[in-house]
Scaffold this motif. Sequence first.
Motif, PDB file in Angstrom:
ATOM      1  N   SER A 138       0.815  -1.210   0.000  1.00  0.00           N
ATOM      2  CA  SER A 138       0.000   0.000   0.000  1.00  0.00           C
ATOM      3  C   SER A 138       0.854   1.268   0.000  1.00  0.00           C
ATOM      4  O   SER A 138       1.993   1.264   0.453  1.00  0.00           O
ATOM      5  N   LEU A 140       0.040   5.912  -0.070  1.00  0.00           N
ATOM      6  CA  LEU A 140      -0.954   6.979  -0.139  1.00  0.00           C
ATOM      7  C   LEU A 140      -0.305   8.252  -0.644  1.00  0.00           C
ATOM      8  O   LEU A 140       0.718   8.696  -0.110  1.00  0.00           O
ATOM      9  N   TYR A 149      -9.215  15.284   1.809  1.00  0.00           N
ATOM     10  CA  TYR A 149      -9.039  13.827   1.694  1.00  0.00           C
ATOM     11  C   TYR A 149      -9.948  13.096   2.674  1.00  0.00           C
ATOM     12  O   TYR A 149     -10.645  12.145   2.302  1.00  0.00           O
ATOM     13  N   ASN A 152     -13.708  12.569   1.947  1.00  0.00           N
ATOM     14  CA  ASN A 152     -14.154  11.544   0.996  1.00  0.00           C
ATOM     15  C   ASN A 152     -14.709  10.305   1.685  1.00  0.00           C
ATOM     16  O   ASN A 152     -15.277   9.435   1.032  1.00  0.00           O
ATOM     17  N   PHE A 153     -14.491  10.183   3.021  1.00  0.00           N
ATOM     18  CA  PHE A 153     -14.974   9.016   3.762  1.00  0.00           C
ATOM     19  C   PHE A 153     -16.257   9.411   4.493  1.00  0.00           C
ATOM     20  O   PHE A 153     -16.285  10.426   5.204  1.00  0.00           O
ATOM     21  N   HIS A 300      -5.387  -0.607   5.809  1.00  0.00           N
ATOM     22  CA  HIS A 300      -5.061   0.337   4.750  1.00  0.00           C
ATOM     23  C   HIS A 300      -6.276   0.648   3.876  1.00  0.00           C
ATOM     24  O   HIS A 300      -6.388   1.749   3.320  1.00  0.00           O
ATOM     25  N   ARG A 301      -7.184  -0.328   3.726  1.00  0.00           N
ATOM     26  CA  ARG A 301      -8.399  -0.087   2.974  1.00  0.00           C
ATOM     27  C   ARG A 301      -9.274   0.943   3.680  1.00  0.00           C
ATOM     28  O   ARG A 301     -10.005   1.703   3.042  1.00  0.00           O
ATOM     29  N   TRP A 303      -8.328   3.540   5.051  1.00  0.00           N
ATOM     30  CA  TRP A 303      -7.842   4.865   4.679  1.00  0.00           C
ATOM     31  C   TRP A 303      -7.762   5.041   3.159  1.00  0.00           C
ATOM     32  O   TRP A 303      -7.161   5.997   2.680  1.00  0.00           O
ATOM     33  N   HIS A 304      -8.355   4.126   2.422  1.00  0.00           N
ATOM     34  CA  HIS A 304      -8.419   4.210   0.955  1.00  0.00           C
ATOM     35  C   HIS A 304      -7.029   4.347   0.325  1.00  0.00           C
ATOM     36  O   HIS A 304      -6.830   5.137  -0.616  1.00  0.00           O
ATOM     37  N   SER A 306      -3.858   3.302  -1.978  1.00  0.00           N
ATOM     38  CA  SER A 306      -3.645   2.617  -3.253  1.00  0.00           C
ATOM     39  C   SER A 306      -2.628   1.497  -3.050  1.00  0.00           C
ATOM     40  O   SER A 306      -2.025   1.372  -1.976  1.00  0.00           O
TER      41      SER A 306
END
Length: 378
Positions: A138, A140, A149, A152-153, A300-301, A303-304, A306
């Motif tokens: 991962s 970010l 940022y 977005n959640f 990690h997902r 916190w979105h 990549s």
Amino acid sequence: MAWDASQKIPTLSPAWVDAFLRHRLKKGERWFCSFAYASDELVGVLPTIVVPHPVLGERWPLLHTPFDNETTPSCDILLAPEEAGAALQALLAEAERQAPNHIGLDLKAVRQGSPAWRALQSGSDGYVVHRGRRSMYSFLDVQGDFDTYLGNFSHMGRNLRRFRKKLERLGAVSVEIRKESTADENLLLEFLALEASGWKGRNGTAILNDHNLVDFYTTVARNFAMRGHLEWHAIRVNNRLVAAQMAVQCGATLILLKYAFDEDFADCRPGTLLTEVTLREAFSRSDLDEVNPMSDFDAHRLWHMSSDEYIDIHLVRRSAFPVLLQLPRTLYHEYVRPRIPEAVKVVYRKLKHPGDHKPRRAAEAAQLRQADQETELR
């Protein structure tokens, strides 16, 4: 050169390699390090571990870059992009001189975008190239504004406020960010004690359970602190350390090495609150564009984050004997392993680590705290 490398990982740095060679070599292993120059300019570096073949011994050794599952998940050749092909050939030629009968060279978890990929496209004289294990780690992008940022959640901001209030009810909360001249190895022992107090301590997998690991991370902390690239992020309640993270900067990337939290505070989600501290700080800095934990966890997902691809590269000497010896392994990693169903992998991991005791859930931690309080009242 390592600071500016496109891979953006600290394991290419002499600060990391020094710690690995001092504390992570296994019995029977030796090492050499090769340097390639174009005129007076350094254009390539290859630290190499020489491992006796498990059957044929030192006569036919295996070579690999510094790597182990516990400390160093990725390490490939350090190459100047504009001289990558020529530098690679020079370093491979030196490997032949240092270990003339070696069977092959393994580059562990080479990140997508590494100059090694471009260098290998132009050929690798004397070697057959195979792709091996593929990992997704991962990262970010922290360019922009943290509050945008976080917006977005759907519920993250509200949850973070709720966790902070729960923590504040337990005492005076303080946040520490130590970096540059304020970061040194002095916080390490307190951090290791915090890690050992939790599930890793119960499993016997905490760093404190292995003196070689303690020495390794002590040297890593000292080496990066000397360069001003070590960071500590911490949360305390009434001066009690409840969450902490060890990080190092590599170029414009902040690498998150290790973190731990006090399970007695699990219902306050101190690990999540610490991640907020780390990311908010990273977004505010002009010298960073990426945060990279060099791992892949479910959190990690949340916190979105990549993912980027890291692939093992196996360079097998272009002769019948080495190719035949390495063929089963390369076929497995190239053709068999990618086709194993994920459900089978999950079952295998559970069988491999049957005794793991993960952190207590929030409800369990609250129940234990209540039981302790009732005991004290009695």
